[in-house]
Design an enzyme around this catalytic site. Structure first.
Site, PDB file in Angstrom:
ATOM      1  N   GLY A  47       0.803  -1.222   0.000  1.00  0.00           N
ATOM      2  CA  GLY A  47       0.000   0.000   0.000  1.00  0.00           C
ATOM      3  C   GLY A  47       0.829   1.261   0.000  1.00  0.00           C
ATOM      4  N   GLY A 101      -0.751   4.854  -0.021  1.00  0.00           N
ATOM      5  CA  GLY A 101      -1.585   5.261   1.103  1.00  0.00           C
ATOM      6  C   GLY A 101      -0.873   6.207   2.045  1.00  0.00           C
ATOM      7  NE  ARG A 151      -6.335  -0.595  -4.456  1.00  0.00           N
ATOM      8  CZ  ARG A 151      -7.429   0.031  -4.052  1.00  0.00           C
ATOM      9  NH1 ARG A 151      -8.579  -0.613  -4.037  1.00  0.00           N
ATOM     10  NH2 ARG A 151      -7.404   1.282  -3.657  1.00  0.00           N
ATOM     11  CG  ASP A 199      -6.338  -5.794  -5.739  1.00  0.00           C
ATOM     12  OD1 ASP A 199      -6.732  -6.003  -4.569  1.00  0.00           O
ATOM     13  OD2 ASP A 199      -6.998  -5.153  -6.563  1.00  0.00           O
ATOM     14  CB  ALA A 236      -2.156  -2.500   1.683  1.00  0.00           C
ATOM     15  CB  SER A 237      -6.483  -1.556   5.106  1.00  0.00           C
ATOM     16  OG  SER A 237      -7.638  -2.098   5.692  1.00  0.00           O
ATOM     17  CE  LYS A 249      -6.816  -2.064  10.445  1.00  0.00           C
ATOM     18  NZ  LYS A 249      -5.943  -2.027   9.235  1.00  0.00           N
ATOM     19  CB  VAL A 307      -3.105   8.198  11.633  1.00  0.00           C
ATOM     20  CG1 VAL A 307      -1.761   8.591  11.022  1.00  0.00           C
ATOM     21  CG2 VAL A 307      -3.002   6.817  12.292  1.00  0.00           C
ATOM     22  CB  SER A 361      -8.020  10.809  12.443  1.00  0.00           C
ATOM     23  OG  SER A 361      -8.443   9.629  13.071  1.00  0.00           O
TER      24      SER A 361
END
Length: 336
Positions: A8, A11, A33, A62, A83-84, A159, A185, A197
């Site tokens: 990721g 990100g 991705r 991915d 990555a999420s 999570k 964060v 956030s």
């Protein structure tokens, strides 16, 4: 030179982890991705003060598919799994978010194991620790786990279950694992992808938040989150451990708003000053999909402590007041 895979890389947290690794002298592979995002990734790193050149390889992989992960992880010394899975709309069922999170985590761990990786550091969240509990007067610690049967939002459930799946996986494998569990964060923005956030700060500054919701959580600088990832990757004592990343005690949204107004003056003129009554907020949360995930937080204080990271790893977070100010300055500069 040791080589580290960061999943990721486009990100918010992933880009700052990449910067920290490059600054420490590591070679970095990072996944996206779509390879068309490589120029954007490199531009974000340049904004952060790095010109990685050949020290960075951008690779396509991915979380929703097996292709690319074996090549990305093969021969790396460590993996930072940041990555999420992302959704473009509110999930209709929990499984729409939970299943991809678990499957993606296991894909990365299998590739790491098969590629000879020594240690994986996984970016989890305070959402895997502090949700679904009755009110309490003591801070949450790494011994706590979110209660997924308490009607929590799909994100926190994903999570929690993804992190539990990671710990279950490594229990039978020659692969070390550590997790970093950040609170909210914040910090400087390098590009258009940033944390929820940080999005709250942006809405305050833009006047899109007519009143402040009543809940309190911890916050932490993204640069300190990145430094904790590096410590969790390199320090022997970090293997097999979870680490909360938070700067001091929790803040109510009204505290965050007060810091913005005090530090930014007229530039924070649109930041709300009044707090929405709890009964109004709870009523809106029943009908507003965007607020529904916050319903369980209203009136709650999710204080947590980073004492373990400070004690075991020597980690220290910068003052959150400075981070909030730099966050706002960065968001305002992004608009120019």
């Amino acid at each position: 030179m040791a080589e580290v895979l960061v999943t990721g890389g486009s990100g918010y947290i992933g880009s700052w982890c990449t910067l920290a690794l490059l600054s420490a002298g590591f070679s970095v592979r990072t996944t996206v991705r779509d390879l068309e995002r490589e120029p954007q990734v490199r531009e974000m790193l340049r904004r952060g003060g790095a010109d990685p050149g050949a020290s960075l390889r951008v690779m396509r992989a991915d979380l929703g598919a097996d292709e690319g992960w074996a090549e990305a992880a093969a021969g790396c010394d460590a993996v930072l799994h940041v990555a999420s899975p992302t959704l473009t709309q509110v999930p209709r069922t929990d499984d729409e978010m939970v299943r991809p999170a678990i499957d993606g985590t296991l894909r990365v761990l299998r590739a790491a194991r098969d590629g000879g990786v020594r240690r994986v550091v996984m970016t989890s969240a305070i959402g895997a620790i502090a949700y679904g509990h009755p009110p309490r007067d003591t801070p949450f610690t790494e011994r706590d786990w979110t209660n997924v049967d308490a009607g929590i939002a799909p994100y926190q459930k994903s999570k929690t279950l993804a992190e539990r799946a990671a710990w279950d996986f490594v229990a039978g494998e020659p692969l070390e694992l550590a997790t970093v569990n950040p609170t909210g964060v914040l910090g400087p923005v390098l590009g258009p992808d940033y944390s929820p956030s940080l999005g709250s700060i942006a809405r305050m500054l833009d006047g899109e938040m007519p009143a402040l919701l009543k809940f309190a959580t911890g916050y932490v600088d993204v640069r300190d989150v990145a430094s904790l990832h590096l410590l969790a990757m390199t320090e022997p004592a970090a293997a097999g451990e979870r680490f909360i990343a938070t700067a001091g005690h929790s803040l109510w949204l009204r505290d965050v708003a007060a810091i913005l107004r005090e530090r930014l003056g007229e530039r924070a003129a649109k930041v709300p000053t009044r707090e929405m009554p709890l009964w109004v907020a709870r009523g809106l949360a029943r009908v507003n999909p965007q607020m529904r995930s916050l319903r369980a937080l209203l009136g709650r204080d999710l204080d947590a402590t980073s004492a373990k990271a400070e004690r075991l790893l020597g980690w220290k977070a910068r003052p959150i007041e400075d981070t909030i100010t730099e966050t706002a300055e960065s968001l305002l500069a992004l608009k120019k």
